[in-house]
Design a protein around this motif. Structure first.
Motif, PDB file in Angstrom:
ATOM      1  N   GLN A  18       0.667  -1.250   0.033  1.00  0.00           N
ATOM      2  CA  GLN A  18      -0.040   0.085   0.057  1.00  0.00           C
ATOM      3  C   GLN A  18       0.802   1.202  -0.025  1.00  0.00           C
ATOM      4  OE1 GLN A  18      -2.582   0.253   3.536  1.00  0.00           O
ATOM      5  NE2 GLN A  18      -3.367   2.243   2.931  1.00  0.00           N
ATOM      6  N   HIS A  19       1.865   1.269   0.756  1.00  0.00           N
ATOM      7  CA  HIS A  19       2.841   2.581   0.665  1.00  0.00           C
ATOM      8  C   HIS A  19       3.870   2.464  -0.244  1.00  0.00           C
ATOM      9  CE1 HIS A  19       0.493   3.467   4.492  1.00  0.00           C
ATOM     10  NE2 HIS A  19       0.819   2.204   4.901  1.00  0.00           N
ATOM     11  N   HIS A  20       3.979   1.656  -1.134  1.00  0.00           N
ATOM     12  CA  HIS A  20       5.091   1.634  -2.024  1.00  0.00           C
ATOM     13  C   HIS A  20       4.684   2.626  -3.055  1.00  0.00           C
ATOM     14  CE1 HIS A  20       7.919  -0.079  -4.763  1.00  0.00           C
ATOM     15  NE2 HIS A  20       8.329  -1.025  -3.929  1.00  0.00           N
ATOM     16  N   TRP A  21       6.000   3.233  -3.633  1.00  0.00           N
ATOM     17  CA  TRP A  21       5.866   4.040  -4.793  1.00  0.00           C
ATOM     18  C   TRP A  21       5.226   3.719  -6.027  1.00  0.00           C
ATOM     19  CZ3 TRP A  21       8.480   3.271  -8.906  1.00  0.00           C
ATOM     20  CH2 TRP A  21       9.542   2.173  -8.999  1.00  0.00           C
ATOM     21  N   GLN A  22       5.385   2.576  -6.241  1.00  0.00           N
ATOM     22  CA  GLN A  22       4.996   1.797  -7.319  1.00  0.00           C
ATOM     23  C   GLN A  22       3.427   1.866  -7.252  1.00  0.00           C
ATOM     24  OE1 GLN A  22       6.788  -2.150  -8.003  1.00  0.00           O
ATOM     25  NE2 GLN A  22       7.870  -1.226  -9.515  1.00  0.00           N
ATOM     26  N   THR A  23       2.934   1.619  -6.319  1.00  0.00           N
ATOM     27  CA  THR A  23       1.426   1.436  -5.918  1.00  0.00           C
ATOM     28  C   THR A  23       0.864   2.967  -6.136  1.00  0.00           C
ATOM     29  OG1 THR A  23       1.722  -0.207  -4.387  1.00  0.00           O
ATOM     30  CG2 THR A  23      -0.332   0.991  -4.272  1.00  0.00           C
ATOM     31  N   ARG A  24       1.508   3.811  -5.440  1.00  0.00           N
ATOM     32  CA  ARG A  24       1.169   5.340  -5.719  1.00  0.00           C
ATOM     33  C   ARG A  24       1.120   5.575  -7.286  1.00  0.00           C
ATOM     34  NH1 ARG A  24       1.440   9.149  -1.947  1.00  0.00           N
ATOM     35  NH2 ARG A  24       0.430  10.267  -3.567  1.00  0.00           N
ATOM     36  N   TRP A  25       2.205   5.067  -7.813  1.00  0.00           N
ATOM     37  CA  TRP A  25       2.197   5.421  -9.136  1.00  0.00           C
ATOM     38  C   TRP A  25       1.120   5.057 -10.248  1.00  0.00           C
ATOM     39  CZ3 TRP A  25       8.051   5.772 -11.492  1.00  0.00           C
ATOM     40  CH2 TRP A  25       8.603   6.468 -10.425  1.00  0.00           C
TER      41      TRP A  25
END
Length: 225
Positions: free
Chosen positions: A55-62
């Motif tokens: 959930q907190h990974h930059w890939q998920t944010r992207w």
């Protein structure tokens, strides 16, 4: 600010919070526009590593903020080179535009293995973040990915950029620079950002996004060009 005490008032703090929120939302808007342009030319594909990207990974944010597709694996906890390779092969073959691989950790290792073992004409380039150094790491989870060793020694057949941190338990800074040289990848120092993963709480990780966008603009070409 209270002129007598010199301390910030509640109104000051609220205004600062609003300004910071606006700054973040403005930056996300700019980055979203850049990624939209990238998607008109390429198929960006997020390639997560061991355990996927939480959930907190930059890939998920992207994935959420910029609408980037993610590679899916049948088993994130017990990866095998054959199964992970097959999933990546299928995704690349199904892409309608040249693929831009955006890989983290074991995903970066998988990406380099794939590029040096397959015909890569449908891949425009790769952005590697914190590749897991299977050959040297003492991380307690390293045994899960031993089957992906050894790391590729061949230069990439497509343009590659790499970002790595100075305090990554999976990858020392010296080894990161050596791998970048071996793979003929542009290298960018990611600072003190750990493994640049789920536990590092990087948010949108705008440093990485801007670095990727610059790499695409400078190094990647479309068939029409």
């Amino acid at each position: 600010m209270n002129l007598f005490s010199g301390r910030a008032t509640a109104l000051d703090l609220a205004a600062s919070a609003r300004a910071l929120s606006f700054q973040h939302s403005s930056e996300e808007t700019v980055l979203a526009a850049e990624f939209h342009h990238i998607k008109t030319q390429f198929t960006p594909l997020l390639v997560p590593g061991l355990f996927g990207s939480g959930q907190h990974h930059w890939q998920t944010r992207w994935e959420t903020a910029f609408g980037l597709p993610r590679l899916h694996q049948a088993d994130w906890e017990n990866p095998t080179p054959e199964e992970w390779d097959a999933a990546l092969t299928q995704a690349i073959q199904q892409a309608e535009k040249p693929v831009l691989l955006i890989a983290h950790s074991l995903g970066a290792v998988l990406t380099m293995r794939w590029l040096t073992q397959h015909e890569s004409s449908n891949v425009a380039g790769a952005f590697l973040v914190a590749p897991a150094d299977i050959e040297h790491t003492t991380h307690p989870e390293a045994s899960r990915i031993n089957a992906f060793a050894p790391l590729s020694e061949a230069p990439s057949p497509v343009p590659v950029a790499m970002m790595a941190s100075r305090n990554d338990q999976w990858l020392s800074n010296d080894r990161a620079r050596l791998l970048a040289q071996r793979w003929q990848a542009e290298f960018t120092d990611a600072g003190l950002t750990g493994h640049v993963g789920s536990n590092d709480f990087l948010g949108l990780w705008s440093h990485g996004a801007r670095t990727l966008i610059s790499f695409v603009q400078r190094r990647l070409t479309t068939p029409a060009q």
